[in-house]
Design an enzyme around this catalytic site. Structure first.
Site, PDB file in Angstrom:
ATOM      1  N   TYR A   1      -3.984   2.115  -7.405  1.00 10.21           N
ATOM      2  CA  TYR A   1      -2.920   1.637  -6.525  1.00 10.21           C
ATOM      3  C   TYR A   1      -2.955   2.353  -5.184  1.00 10.21           C
ATOM      4  O   TYR A   1      -3.674   3.336  -5.016  1.00 10.21           O
ATOM      5  CB  TYR A   1      -1.546   1.808  -7.197  1.00 10.21           C
ATOM      6  CG  TYR A   1      -0.990   3.215  -7.209  1.00 10.21           C
ATOM      7  CD1 TYR A   1      -1.561   4.214  -7.996  1.00 10.21           C
ATOM      8  CD2 TYR A   1       0.112   3.550  -6.427  1.00 10.21           C
ATOM      9  CE1 TYR A   1      -1.038   5.496  -8.006  1.00 10.21           C
ATOM     10  CE2 TYR A   1       0.636   4.837  -6.433  1.00 10.21           C
ATOM     11  CZ  TYR A   1       0.058   5.800  -7.224  1.00 10.21           C
ATOM     12  OH  TYR A   1       0.570   7.076  -7.220  1.00 10.21           O
TER      13      TYR A   1
ATOM     14  N   ARG B   1      -9.409   4.057   0.931  1.00  5.27           N
ATOM     15  CA  ARG B   1      -9.227   4.826  -0.313  1.00  5.27           C
ATOM     16  C   ARG B   1      -9.117   3.890  -1.515  1.00  5.27           C
ATOM     17  O   ARG B   1      -9.625   4.212  -2.598  1.00  5.27           O
ATOM     18  CB  ARG B   1      -7.998   5.733  -0.208  1.00  5.27           C
ATOM     19  CG  ARG B   1      -7.846   6.651  -1.424  1.00  5.27           C
ATOM     20  CD  ARG B   1      -6.727   7.666  -1.271  1.00  5.27           C
ATOM     21  NE  ARG B   1      -5.431   7.038  -1.188  1.00  5.27           N
ATOM     22  CZ  ARG B   1      -4.300   7.683  -0.926  1.00  5.27           C
ATOM     23  NH1 ARG B   1      -4.315   8.990  -0.719  1.00  5.27           N
ATOM     24  NH2 ARG B   1      -3.151   7.046  -0.865  1.00  5.27           N
TER      25      ARG B   1
ATOM     26  N   ARG C   1      -7.012  -6.484 -26.431  1.00  5.05           N
ATOM     27  CA  ARG C   1      -6.983  -5.025 -26.340  1.00  5.05           C
ATOM     28  C   ARG C   1      -8.257  -4.418 -26.926  1.00  5.05           C
ATOM     29  O   ARG C   1      -8.455  -4.410 -28.137  1.00  5.05           O
ATOM     30  CB  ARG C   1      -5.751  -4.468 -27.052  1.00  5.05           C
ATOM     31  CG  ARG C   1      -5.546  -2.981 -26.750  1.00  5.05           C
ATOM     32  CD  ARG C   1      -4.388  -2.403 -27.510  1.00  5.05           C
ATOM     33  NE  ARG C   1      -4.194  -1.007 -27.147  1.00  5.05           N
ATOM     34  CZ  ARG C   1      -4.988  -0.007 -27.539  1.00  5.05           C
ATOM     35  NH1 ARG C   1      -6.023  -0.271 -28.325  1.00  5.05           N
ATOM     36  NH2 ARG C   1      -4.763   1.231 -27.148  1.00  5.05           N
TER      37      ARG C   1
ATOM     38  N   LYS D   1      -6.920   7.339  -7.273  1.00  2.00           N
ATOM     39  CA  LYS D   1      -5.475   7.050  -7.287  1.00  2.00           C
ATOM     40  C   LYS D   1      -5.181   6.016  -8.374  1.00  2.00           C
ATOM     41  O   LYS D   1      -5.033   4.823  -8.108  1.00  2.00           O
ATOM     42  CB  LYS D   1      -5.027   6.566  -5.908  1.00  2.00           C
ATOM     43  CG  LYS D   1      -3.508   6.633  -5.729  1.00  2.00           C
ATOM     44  CD  LYS D   1      -3.132   6.544  -4.269  1.00  2.00           C
ATOM     45  CE  LYS D   1      -1.638   6.419  -4.036  1.00  2.00           C
ATOM     46  NZ  LYS D   1      -0.844   7.547  -4.484  1.00  2.00           N
TER      47      LYS D   1
ATOM     48  N   GLU E   1      -1.508  20.425  -6.144  1.00  2.00           N
ATOM     49  CA  GLU E   1      -0.805  19.512  -5.231  1.00  2.00           C
ATOM     50  C   GLU E   1       0.552  19.200  -5.844  1.00  2.00           C
ATOM     51  O   GLU E   1       0.903  19.687  -6.911  1.00  2.00           O
ATOM     52  CB  GLU E   1      -1.617  18.235  -5.019  1.00  2.00           C
ATOM     53  CG  GLU E   1      -1.828  17.429  -6.280  1.00  2.00           C
ATOM     54  CD  GLU E   1      -2.623  16.138  -6.067  1.00  2.00           C
ATOM     55  OE1 GLU E   1      -2.599  15.583  -4.954  1.00  2.00           O
ATOM     56  OE2 GLU E   1      -3.255  15.693  -7.050  1.00  2.00           O
TER      57      GLU E   1
ATOM     58  N   LEU F   1      -5.615  14.484  -5.066  1.00  2.00           N
ATOM     59  CA  LEU F   1      -5.792  13.241  -4.317  1.00  2.00           C
ATOM     60  C   LEU F   1      -5.965  13.571  -2.835  1.00  2.00           C
ATOM     61  O   LEU F   1      -5.205  14.382  -2.289  1.00  2.00           O
ATOM     62  CB  LEU F   1      -4.556  12.350  -4.501  1.00  2.00           C
ATOM     63  CG  LEU F   1      -4.671  10.982  -3.821  1.00  2.00           C
ATOM     64  CD1 LEU F   1      -5.668  10.094  -4.572  1.00  2.00           C
ATOM     65  CD2 LEU F   1      -3.321  10.303  -3.733  1.00  2.00           C
TER      66      LEU F   1
HETATM   67  N1  PDD Z   1       1.737   9.356  -3.856  1.00  2.00           N
HETATM   68  N2  PDD Z   1      -1.081  13.552  -4.286  1.00  2.00           N
HETATM   69  C1  PDD Z   1      -0.593  12.716  -5.215  1.00  2.00           C
HETATM   70  C2  PDD Z   1      -0.768  13.081  -6.650  1.00  2.00           C
HETATM   71  C3  PDD Z   1       0.056  11.521  -4.841  1.00  2.00           C
HETATM   72  O1  PDD Z   1       0.534  10.691  -5.781  1.00  2.00           O
HETATM   73  C4  PDD Z   1       0.214  11.239  -3.463  1.00  2.00           C
HETATM   74  C5  PDD Z   1       0.884   9.984  -2.981  1.00  2.00           C
HETATM   75  C6  PDD Z   1      -0.305  12.149  -2.519  1.00  2.00           C
HETATM   76  C7  PDD Z   1      -0.214  11.893  -1.040  1.00  2.00           C
HETATM   77  O2  PDD Z   1      -1.045  10.845  -0.651  1.00  2.00           O
HETATM   78  P1  PDD Z   1      -0.700   9.943   0.609  1.00  2.00           P
HETATM   79  O3  PDD Z   1      -0.488  10.876   1.730  1.00  2.00           O
HETATM   80  O4  PDD Z   1      -1.879   9.086   0.757  1.00  2.00           O
HETATM   81  O5  PDD Z   1       0.573   9.166   0.280  1.00  2.00           O
HETATM   82  C8  PDD Z   1      -0.960  13.289  -2.970  1.00  2.00           C
HETATM   83  C9  PDD Z   1       2.374   8.083  -3.485  1.00  2.00           C
HETATM   84  C10 PDD Z   1       3.151   8.154  -2.233  1.00  2.00           C
HETATM   85  C11 PDD Z   1       3.168   7.577  -4.678  1.00  2.00           C
HETATM   86  O6  PDD Z   1       2.625   7.603  -5.761  1.00  2.00           O
HETATM   87  O7  PDD Z   1       4.290   7.119  -4.503  1.00  2.00           O
END
Ligand code: PDD
Length: 286
Positions: free
Chosen positions: A33, A52, A100, A148, A181, A206
């Site tokens: 996503y 990405r 499945r 992601k 993170e 990420l």
């Molecule tokens: N999440 N690290 C993780 C684990 C994340 O899920 C996200 C973003 C980031 C930051 O990535 P970016 O700057 O590209 O949004 C880092 C999104 C916002 C979410 O799952 O809602």
């Protein structure tokens, strides 16, 4: 206005939108996503987000479900049909539906879902003016956090545990005691001499798009950026701390595990970067 969601070629009202019960996203988290900020009716850093997305798809052996131009058209339609001026777009691509079975289907068709949601600017500004608290917890996630995927149960558990302690985000800590993170954000600190520190990229975190753009913005402002890990105790003693994500842009951190960071209020550098962030981002009419 009733909300509309895009599912596999159709724009549906929420109560009429359906995804197959055996969708692999639901059965196996076999899906990736993106979350893109909508700012003043524009998509923020769409090119980097779609780059990405293609990378994430490639890492799980999938091709893009449609051309980039078509995807941008769908995203724009969902944003406009939902009247989103400031908010977010969620874009999910799963390997599709099939009996499945752990084996990937040979002739599966991906499922594409696009959702747009408003986010109140005033509520966001009020949150940023106060900053958020962080709690740290062990990083129990898999070793490919650079992809992601929708495999977000560890993030949900961490964020709920953080919320139970009145915190706005969780920071994951690896087996060496280093912050990886946030549950849904990248983690940053500002050292005593004003350098920005954020963990280097590898398969444990990420590569945030906000992180990438903020690096450009900070470099243009002459700030020093050091990509290395830090411990929760270094963060607690830092001059400032903040998180970055598409949902938060730059959000100051005012406490970690109950200890104030700096003066216990949003720091000047985080505040300055929050205000300049969008000048360094790409804007695309939705
Ligand atoms: N999440 N690290 C993780 C684990 C994340 O899920 C996200 C973003 C980031 C930051 O990535 P970016 O700057 O590209 O949004 C880092 C999104 C916002 C979410 O799952 O809602």
């Amino acid at each position: 206005m009733s909300r509309v969601v895009y599912v596999n070629g159709l724009y549906k009202r929420y109560d009429q939108a359906l995804v197959h019960a055996e969708d692999r996203g639901f059965q196996f988290a076999d899906a990736v996503y993106e979350v893109i900020e909508v700012n003043g009716g524009c998509l923020v850093d769409a090119t980097r987000h779609l780059d990405r997305l293609e990378r994430s798809l490639g890492e799980i052996g999938m091709l893009p479900p449609m051309s980039r131009a078509s995807l941008l058209t769908v995203i724009g339609n969902v944003v406009r049909r939902n009247g989103v001026y400031d908010g977010l777009v969620y874009l999910q691509v799963s390997r599709g539906a099939g009996p499945r079975d752990f084996a990937f289907p040979s002739n599966g068709r991906p499922t594409v879902v696009v959702i747009a949601r408003r986010q109140s600017r005033s509520a966001f500004l009020a949150k940023a003016a106060k900053g958020i608290s962080i709690v740290t917890m062990p990083d129990i996630r898999w070793r490919r956090c650079d992809i992601k995927t929708v495999m977000l149960l560890p993030a949900c558990l961490a964020k709920n545990a953080a919320a139970a302690k009145g915190a706005g985000e969780a920071w994951f800590v690896d087996e060496k005691g280093l912050v990886t993170e946030g549950a849904s954000s990248n983690a940053w600190i500002v050292t005593e001499d004003g350098a920005l520190v954020t963990r280097h990229l590898d398969e444990r975190i990420l590569g945030g798009i906000t992180r990438a753009t903020l690096k450009d913005v900070a470099a243009a402002e002459g700030l020093t950026i050091v990509e290395r890990p830090f411990t929760p105790s270094e963060a607690r003693r830092a001059r400032e701390a903040f998180i970055t994500s598409a949902t938060n842009t730059v959000m100051p951190v005012v406490a970690i595990d109950g200890d104030p960071v700096g003066a216990g209020k949003p720091g000047h550098i985080a505040e300055k970067l929050r205000l300049s962030f969008h000048h360094g981002a790409e804007f695309l009419d939705a």
